[in-house]
Design an enzyme around this catalytic site. Structure first.
Site, PDB file in Angstrom:
ATOM      1  N   PHE A 111      13.693 -12.355   5.021  1.00 35.28           N
ATOM      2  CA  PHE A 111      14.080 -10.947   5.213  1.00 35.28           C
ATOM      3  C   PHE A 111      12.898  -9.991   5.185  1.00 35.28           C
ATOM      4  O   PHE A 111      12.996  -8.864   5.649  1.00 35.28           O
ATOM      5  CB  PHE A 111      15.131 -10.536   4.172  1.00 35.28           C
ATOM      6  CG  PHE A 111      14.590 -10.070   2.851  1.00 35.28           C
ATOM      7  CD1 PHE A 111      14.335 -10.964   1.830  1.00 35.28           C
ATOM      8  CD2 PHE A 111      14.341  -8.722   2.621  1.00 35.28           C
ATOM      9  CE1 PHE A 111      13.843 -10.527   0.607  1.00 35.28           C
ATOM     10  CE2 PHE A 111      13.852  -8.272   1.402  1.00 35.28           C
ATOM     11  CZ  PHE A 111      13.593  -9.182   0.397  1.00 35.28           C
ATOM     12  N   LYS A 112      11.772 -10.430   4.623  1.00 38.57           N
ATOM     13  CA  LYS A 112      10.614  -9.549   4.551  1.00 38.57           C
ATOM     14  C   LYS A 112      10.205  -9.041   5.946  1.00 38.57           C
ATOM     15  O   LYS A 112       9.626  -7.969   6.074  1.00 38.57           O
ATOM     16  CB  LYS A 112       9.421 -10.269   3.909  1.00 38.57           C
ATOM     17  CG  LYS A 112       9.675 -10.850   2.521  1.00 38.57           C
ATOM     18  CD  LYS A 112      10.011  -9.797   1.500  1.00 38.57           C
ATOM     19  CE  LYS A 112       9.803 -10.233   0.056  1.00 38.57           C
ATOM     20  NZ  LYS A 112      10.709 -11.286  -0.425  1.00 38.57           N
ATOM     21  N   ASP A 113      10.503  -9.829   6.986  1.00 39.95           N
ATOM     22  CA  ASP A 113      10.144  -9.426   8.347  1.00 39.95           C
ATOM     23  C   ASP A 113      10.764  -8.081   8.742  1.00 39.95           C
ATOM     24  O   ASP A 113      10.199  -7.344   9.542  1.00 39.95           O
ATOM     25  CB  ASP A 113      10.620 -10.480   9.358  1.00 39.95           C
ATOM     26  CG  ASP A 113       9.760 -11.741   9.327  1.00 39.95           C
ATOM     27  OD1 ASP A 113       8.561 -11.642   9.009  1.00 39.95           O
ATOM     28  OD2 ASP A 113      10.296 -12.823   9.641  1.00 39.95           O
ATOM     29  N   LEU A 116       8.484  -5.513   7.193  1.00 40.72           N
ATOM     30  CA  LEU A 116       7.031  -5.676   7.402  1.00 40.72           C
ATOM     31  C   LEU A 116       6.618  -5.675   8.863  1.00 40.72           C
ATOM     32  O   LEU A 116       5.483  -5.299   9.173  1.00 40.72           O
ATOM     33  CB  LEU A 116       6.542  -6.929   6.685  1.00 40.72           C
ATOM     34  CG  LEU A 116       6.464  -6.713   5.171  1.00 40.72           C
ATOM     35  CD1 LEU A 116       6.285  -8.036   4.436  1.00 40.72           C
ATOM     36  CD2 LEU A 116       5.327  -5.756   4.810  1.00 40.72           C
TER      37      LEU A 116
END
Ligand SMILES: *Cc1c(COP(=O)(O)O)cnc(C)c1O
Length: 467
Positions: A111-113, A116
């Site tokens: 989920f960091k995508d 970021l």
């Protein structure tokens, strides 16, 4: 829209300055001076939007004209064009009253995508506009590093240094970070834990002269833009699920480490989204679960678990929540953070604890329970949960009432954590982007978790960039 620090000594800076400042210069965290309220009619209209349109509407409240509308739209389009699913964060029904929101369709399968990719493009945009070189320093428990590197590798005007805990990330996480060989990327594998890495970067960012001299920029969830980008999918999931079920309220179960993702849900609720319960799911590093049960925030002993991205004891976004719990009183928040520094714990009073329990439910998931949840859902629903998502699902099972609808956030693709999936005797096929990593050489320096050593490494990377 102005932003202020939770500790009261930074005030009235705009959106771009907030992004660039990262950690507030007084050591606190930046928050909006006033949380925008979205009226019910507007919510109704928003429910028809695509993910990108929704992101634009929500960002606009906070960007407040600092980026021209068409450029903001372009940044959003570009950031989500790399996702493999047209809906960006699709919602899947897994059980009668439980949906999973898949947040892993971005380039690095976690989920960091979602935040970021946007932040990488935003830094690039700012660097082009101002001619400023951007030097990114970040700490990761595995996924932030991979995603941030992917977001900025090869980009002009940006250098990035990522600290990850040596030997404490999954093989795929390590490969995603260390097989990148662009000149603007430096991977430091520190001998220590994520908490050591996070402490080092917070100390370096708190040295304002050092931070300004090197234009140090943050990609960790101390950066408000991470939180903001993550509020969007709470809205998106809410709209999808209420359209299907006719419910008015939706609970969310959120695998939690640094309190960033769950804080995004808290912010969405404060903006007016009718969120029911926010369920904090932790693993055996359960400081947040203990806080929500008994009002004492105190790190325990570090444990390596099947869900390494949540192997975190000191949750940096907790300070943002504390600020709201203390009625946005920065002196009270500073006093408690000072107390945390000197005594190693924070204790809230009974009235505050009642509020905490109104805001959150919590469940800390033991290792066996995590693996059993993966096995059970694979057998019963043919749905393969990654171990972090499995913590979320186990917490849903404990905290959600049968008459309530819950969305569990699927924070990573199971292929990133095959070490845990194998323990359930499940064989999975890797997506080709992940299998391809195993043939590539790795580039990283193994170093001590020591501020001076990190500074030496940074100076090497930055002097290269000045030449
Ligand atoms: C980072 C991460 C989490 C925890 O998110 P926080 O915002 O730190 O609470 C959970 N699951 C996965 C897979 C992650 O990468």
């Amino acid at each position: 829209m102005n932003f202020v620090s939770t500790r009261g000594n930074v005030s009235e800076i705009g959106f771009i300055d907030t992004v660039l400042m990262g950690l507030a210069n007084d050591g606190g965290l930046l928050v909006p001076e006033k949380i925008p309220q979205i009226p019910a009619e507007k919510l109704q209209a928003m429910s028809q939007l695509t993910y990108q349109e929704l992101a634009y509407e929500i960002f606009s409240y906070y960007v407040d004209g600092e980026i021209p509308d068409n450029e903001l739209k372009e940044l959003i389009e570009k950031s989500y064009a790399t996702f493999r699913h047209p809906e960006v964060t699709p919602v899947q029904k897994v059980k009668d009253n439980m949906y999973v929101m898949e947040l892993f369709h971005g380039p690095t399968f976690a989920f960091k995508d979602i935040a970021l990719q946007f932040l990488g493009n935003l830094y690039s945009y700012v660097s082009k506009k101002t001619g400023e070189t951007i030097h990114i320093l970040g700490a990761t428990s595995g996924d932030t590093g991979a995603s941030a590197i992917e977001g900025v590798r090869g980009k002009e005007g940006i250098r990035i240094c990522i600290l990850h805990p040596h030997g404490k990330v999954s093989k795929v996480q390590e490969l995603q970070m260390t097989t990148v060989h662009d000149e603007n990327v430096l991977n430091l594998a520190i001998r220590g834990t994520f908490d050591d890495g996070q402490r080092i970067i917070k100390e370096l960012f708190a040295d304002v002269d050092f931070k300004n001299k090197y234009h140090l920029r943050a990609i960790n969830s101390i950066n408000f833009v991470r939180i903001l980008a993550q509020t969007v999918y709470y809205f998106y999931a809410y709209f999808q699920v209420t359209k299907e079920t006719g419910e008015q309220k939706v609970n969310f179960s959120v695998p939690t480490g640094n309190f960033g993702d769950i804080f995004a849900g808290y912010l969405a609720k404060k903006m007016g989204l009718p969120v029911g319960k926010l369920i904090v799911a932790t693993n055996e590093n359960n400081i947040l679960e203990r806080f929500i049960q008994d009002g004492v925030y105190q790190p325990g002993e570090f444990r390596s678990t099947y869900s390494p991205s949540m192997d975190i004891q000191v949750a940096s976004n907790f300070e943002r929540y504390l600020y709201y719990l203390l009625d946005e009183n920065p002196s009270a928040a500073s006093a408690l953070m000072d107390q945390f520094k000197s005594e190693g714990k924070i204790v809230v009073n009974e009235e505050q604890l009642r509020q905490v329990k109104k805001d959150f439910a919590a469940h800390g998931v033991a290792g066996e329970e995590c693996l059993q949840t993966i096995s059970k859902y694979y057998a019963e629903s043919k749905y393969l949960l990654d171990p972090h998502t499995a913590c979320g699902v186990a917490a849903y099972e404990t905290c959600n009432e049968p008459n309530e609808v819950c969305v569990t956030l699927a924070t990573a693709h199971p292929a990133k954590f095959n070490e845990s999936i194998e323990r359930c005797d499940i064989e999975q096929t890797f997506p080709e982007q992940i299998s391809a990593l195993f043939d590539k050489p790795q580039y990283q320096e193994v170093v001590d978790a020591d501020n001076d050593e990190i500074v030496r490494q940074l100076e090497k990377l930055f002097s290269f960039s000045n030449s």
